[in-house]
Design an enzyme around this catalytic site. Structure first.
Site, PDB file in Angstrom:
ATOM      1  CG  HIS C 127      -1.908   0.975   1.411  1.00 23.89           C
ATOM      2  ND1 HIS C 127      -1.641   2.260   1.806  1.00 23.89           N
ATOM      3  CD2 HIS C 127      -3.248   0.917   1.219  1.00 23.89           C
ATOM      4  CE1 HIS C 127      -2.782   2.949   1.864  1.00 23.89           C
ATOM      5  NE2 HIS C 127      -3.770   2.157   1.509  1.00 23.89           N
ATOM      6  CG  ASP C 204       0.618  -2.413   6.224  1.00 23.81           C
ATOM      7  OD1 ASP C 204      -0.294  -2.492   7.070  1.00 23.81           O
ATOM      8  OD2 ASP C 204       0.525  -1.748   5.185  1.00 23.81           O
ATOM      9  CD  GLN C 207      -6.907  -4.504   3.786  1.00 25.91           C
ATOM     10  OE1 GLN C 207      -7.830  -5.303   3.978  1.00 25.91           O
ATOM     11  NE2 GLN C 207      -7.117  -3.223   3.489  1.00 25.91           N
ATOM     12  CE  LYS C 230      -7.233  -0.227   6.057  1.00 22.88           C
ATOM     13  NZ  LYS C 230      -7.673   0.150   4.708  1.00 22.88           N
ATOM     14  CB  CYS C 368      -3.543   3.289  -1.541  1.00 27.56           C
ATOM     15  SG  CYS C 368      -4.672   4.631  -1.199  1.00 27.56           S
TER      16      CYS C 368
HETATM   17  C1  PLP Z   1      -2.299  -2.847   3.576  1.00 29.13           C
HETATM   18  C2  PLP Z   1      -2.627  -1.462   4.054  1.00 29.13           C
HETATM   19  N1  PLP Z   1      -1.661  -0.706   4.582  1.00 29.13           N
HETATM   20  C3  PLP Z   1      -1.902   0.530   5.052  1.00 29.13           C
HETATM   21  C4  PLP Z   1      -3.161   1.081   4.991  1.00 29.13           C
HETATM   22  C5  PLP Z   1      -3.351   2.465   5.503  1.00 29.13           C
HETATM   23  O1  PLP Z   1      -4.204   2.494   6.615  1.00 29.13           O
HETATM   24  P1  PLP Z   1      -4.675   3.904   7.163  1.00 29.13           P
HETATM   25  O2  PLP Z   1      -5.228   4.639   5.994  1.00 29.13           O
HETATM   26  O3  PLP Z   1      -5.694   3.617   8.178  1.00 29.13           O
HETATM   27  O4  PLP Z   1      -3.455   4.585   7.703  1.00 29.13           O
HETATM   28  C6  PLP Z   1      -4.197   0.330   4.432  1.00 29.13           C
HETATM   29  C7  PLP Z   1      -5.578   0.842   4.311  1.00 29.13           C
HETATM   30  O5  PLP Z   1      -5.889   1.852   3.731  1.00 29.13           O
HETATM   31  C8  PLP Z   1      -3.922  -0.960   3.945  1.00 29.13           C
HETATM   32  O6  PLP Z   1      -4.891  -1.696   3.408  1.00 29.13           O
END
Ligand code: PLP
Ligand code: PLP
Lengths: 410, 152, 410, 152
Positions: C127, C204, C207, C230, C368
């Protein structure tokens, strides 16, 4: 907004469900709004509805809930913009709290503007959140932090400020209202003087926005920051107002989703406007709650809130002064409704614990303002901070409880 | 309401806080330890003489603090004087257990009666740090750490 | 926790008030939990109660409400600690979201560990929030970002990773589950291989945590991050787990209240433990909501949630494959319940708009994850992401709506 | 539900999206403009010939986009060909007003009928960017900015 009826504090109190709670079986006397304010029912309802009826992530979705959620979130941005009288929506950035907003400016503006030998001007009235971020960036860039002294009443010394201002000064960061002793700082004059030398100014409005109307264009502030939880809004939300001319030049602070234009491993380009500084999923529902809180206070009106609080401040100051062996810390002619004091021979921590048993909630400690405590040569004080929902009964309860403390230690 | 308060601010506590024992700075001293309570800004410094056999032959303190912290420090100095480093550390452990254990366990506390007067602090979680601050400073002194002790 | 009854998806759906809403007059088919999940009533209740019954700022107050609020906030930290099986509470840091957690590590660990020529290893599955923070710190420190490629099925190429690992590698940061295509990455093996070379690894888990039980000690992860929204929790809250041995060495990230030991203009010393990294008033109520959400999912049990979601994934994959001209992107053998696809001649954005009219909420776009989109040579996809509250009706509604799209563009 | 959709995806739109006019790259061209929609990753590039009198003598485009964005770009190229830079800018203004004004104001829109087929996008706020992307790219081209245009 502001209707023609008079200010009805009892009606306002009924808007805040917390006042139905009993503390150790006693009525709640909440005099700790300077640390964080209570929330009106409308804010709780807005939060609930945002989760239960229209929730989804913002910005990217084309579906109904995402659209609704985005409208509410961006609507809150417009509410903040209008409330501060900012020129454009791009100048309103949502952060986690004041602390994040100041760190963002310190790191981003600092990285861009500071060179070894440069100076940052703060004051002795600052909260740690408006000191430590500047120390961190100063250390990194080889710059120096200077602090404008105050007089015994707790007033910002304008002449000393003028002496400190020089070509080395790259930014001035001062609080609008002291959280520890209530001094209202003449920020408009400070900004004008700094601008005469071409220096931008950040104003920490954390303790100002709950008590007065702020107009960033009238102040001509370059940056103005505040935190939602002191403005009757949820935790987890803050605001950075910044003039476009600065924000456009400043590098991104945090990287991530939503702040980009295009990402490749070779080269990433960034979004423009407020998006550049809002990486990741923002505190969506908290921003919506903040918008609701702002509408709520505006319906009451800051002229009335201010008048009510000033009369409480006068009454509280008078009553506290009547107590034996009490020293009020900070006696500036312009003060927000905050009374900080010490009592000879009885430590603030003990006072706090004892009056809590009477349902009286005050803050005891250094109030995240150790340089100020050092100036007054006390490790800590008792701070009673008032909000629009406080009344004279609260003052009486505090004074009664203080008398009990004195009997206890007699 | 007064019951909890009375058990926190017992006569002994009020007495020690108003007239702290072993207050001041002994010179010379073989080691010292500093405690900092970042929550209220209170500070305490212990000055300690430890002989070759590891016995605490003398101890004193300086610093400002609340009634609980001052009384706790005062009691500490009385109690550890003449004890070995190991015994002092053991007392620290007993004290910590006492002020953080659940109320029912208090009676089972192994802490000496001199310390049990502080058991009431357990009802006031935000004040536990006040009571343990000087014990952390003592630990720092005995471990001869230049580093600052905090009561967290 | 986990009771012996079977998994009852209809009962779970009733716990989520949003499912009572009608979208354009239709039943809500919510397949966008990958962007953000809906909230169960218990979380809404916890949020409300934290504001209406026990609200005050945390940590410094000696009064009743502050104490209660602190207990709830720190209780949530313990819930997170236990849930991740972290060794100590000092290893659990509350942030705003995943993005902030990664930026924190990138800046703080990066500032301490990176020298010019050093390398940071990511993967093509990341992401943007796990790419851009590393690009920012790499640029600042003169380091380089490398990315582990994937195969056409969307699997992480372990051999390529091993080739990239070298003495220059200072950190590896990979996702546990791809948000765009669902691949479950063998992070335990990656961590073991990195540790063989003495390199720490950030995972990370954004998900992963909504779909599976995570044990940071079993994985031996150095850093593990996730975002609350999430995981059925409020917006505005995230978690950084970090091993003490790293956190102790790392410099502070943001400066401000609560992260200090003592502040003077000459010299400031910092708090230890998680406090060092939690500057300012934290997202108090959001953390409390996160704790409640974690307890809620644990009562259902991840074994059951996982089984249910896998059966939905199989059904959805099968049904979507039956549609004409559809290409599923990402076909790894180990996948979380995410199906990403494109349709010949019809753009994802148009699909999203059209099926929204049937009450079907999916995410369309680059998710993203532009480097991943570039790898598959598509600008965007349609992504249906499932959570524990989805059922087979949701799959059927999606497929029906897709057929409508095809008729529309026929 | 079908009503809103039908007004968004009118026959003209579907036709232009399936068979975009002026698609490809004219060579030589005097200027070009690039548009990037960060929300969906779509990109469009306009190639433009402007003569000395400031008249757009030829225009074409390349890029992938959704039906709305492709049709909008296709319509744009038809409409501005032969117009002056000033007239093109004016059209952009009318177009922007049309897709962001409140529904009641649509009838009062000054946009030419060729553009009014896109008025339905107003009911779909998240899709307005798709419709305006190529107009931003045109603006960039005419201002001869090397910089990227985004539709935000
Ligand atoms: C794999 C992953 N990493 C990072 C993020 C970023 O999370 P957040 O926008 O809550 O900081 C997301 C979700 O948008 C994600 O799916
Ligand atoms: C004057 C002032 N500045 C900054 C802050 C920090 O606000 P926050 O903790 O919400 O970041 C506060 C409140 O704690 C404050 O009173």
């Amino acid at each position: 907004m502001n209707d023609m009826t008079t200010f009805d504090v009892e009606k306002i109190r009924r808007d805040f469900p917390i006042f139905e709670e009993k503390i150790h079986g006693k009525r709640l006397t909440f005099l700790d709004s300077g640390a964080s304010a209570q929330k009106p029912q409308v804010v709780l309802d807005a939060v609930k509805s945002a989760y239960a009826e229209t929730y989804a992530n913002v910005h990217r979705g084309v579906h109904y809930l995402s659209q609704k959620s985005t409208e509410l979130y961006e609507g809150a941005r417009e509410t903040v913009r209008a409330h501060l009288n900012a020129e454009s929506l791009d100048e309103v950035i949502f952060t986690k709290n004041t602390t994040e907003a100041i760190n963002l400016v310190a790191q981003s503006y600092g990285l861009m503007a500071l060179k070894p030998g440069d100076e940052i001007i703060l004051s002795y009235l600052e909260h740690h959140s408006n000191i430590v971020p500047w120390q961190l960036i100063a250390e990194r860039m080889g710059a120096t932090v200077k602090a404008v002294p105050i007089n015994q009443d707790g007033e910002f010394l304008m002449e000393e400020f003028e002496k400190l201002l020089s070509e080395k000064t790259k930014i001035v960061a001062v609080t609008h209202v002291s959280n520890a002793i209530g001094t209202i700082v003449p920020v408009k004059e400070i900004i004008a003087k700094a601008h005469d030398k071409g220096v931008p100014v950040l104003i920490d409005g954390s303790q100002a926005v709950p008590h007065m109307q702020v107009d960033v264009q009238d102040l001509d502030a370059d940056f103005y920051v505040f935190t939602g939880h002191k403005l009757f809004a949820p935790t987890g939300i803050g605001v950075l107002y910044g003039k476009n001319k600065w924000l456009e030049q400043m590098p991104p602070y945090q990287g991530g989703g939503d702040m980009i234009n295009r990402v490749t491993f070779e080269k990433t380009t960034y979004a423009t406007g407020h998006s550049k500084f809002e990486a990741g999923t923002p505190p969506i529902v908290q921003a919506i709650g903040l918008g609701t809180a702002i509408n709520y206070v505006n319906e009451i009106g800051f002229d009335k809130i201010g008048a009510h609080e000033q009369s409480l401040l006068a009454y509280a100051t008078e009553e506290i002064r009547k107590l034996n062996n009490v020293r009020i810390i900070g006696d500036a002619p312009h003060k927000a409704a905050i009374v900080s004091f010490t009592m000879d021979g009885i430590h603030p921590h003990d006072i706090g614990t004892i009056i809590d048993q009477a349902g009286v909630a005050v803050r005891v400690g250094h109030h995240c303002a150790q340089p100020l405590m050092d100036f007054y040569d006390v490790p800590s004080t008792v701070r009673a901070s008032f909000a629009m929902y406080n009344n004279r009964d609260d003052v009486d309860a505090l004074v009664d409880a203080m008398q009990m403390v004195q009997r206890f230690f007699a | 309401m007064m019951d909890d308060l009375k058990s926190l601010y017992q006569e002994v506590i009020l007495d020690h806080s108003k007239s702290p024992r072993n207050f001041g700075k002994i010179e010379p001293h073989t080691t010292e330890g500093h405690g900092d309570n970042p929550l209220c800004g209170d500070q305490v410094t212990l000055y300690v003489n430890v002989d070759d056999a590891g016995i605490i032959t003398d101890i004193s303190f300086e610093g400002k603090g609340c009634a609980i912290s001052t009384a706790s420090t005062s009691l500490l100095t009385q109690l550890v004087k003449g004890k070995s480093k190991g015994e002092a550390t053991e007392l620290f452990g007993q004290f910590q257990d006492m002020v953080t254990s659940s109320p029912e366990d208090t009676n089972r506390s192994e802490a000496p009666d001199e310390l049990k007067v502080l058991a009431g602090v357990k009802q006031f979680p935000m004040r536990v740090k006040c009571a343990t601050l000087s014990w952390h400073a003592l630990k720092a002194a005995l471990e001869n750490k230049a580093a600052l002790a905090t009561s967290e």
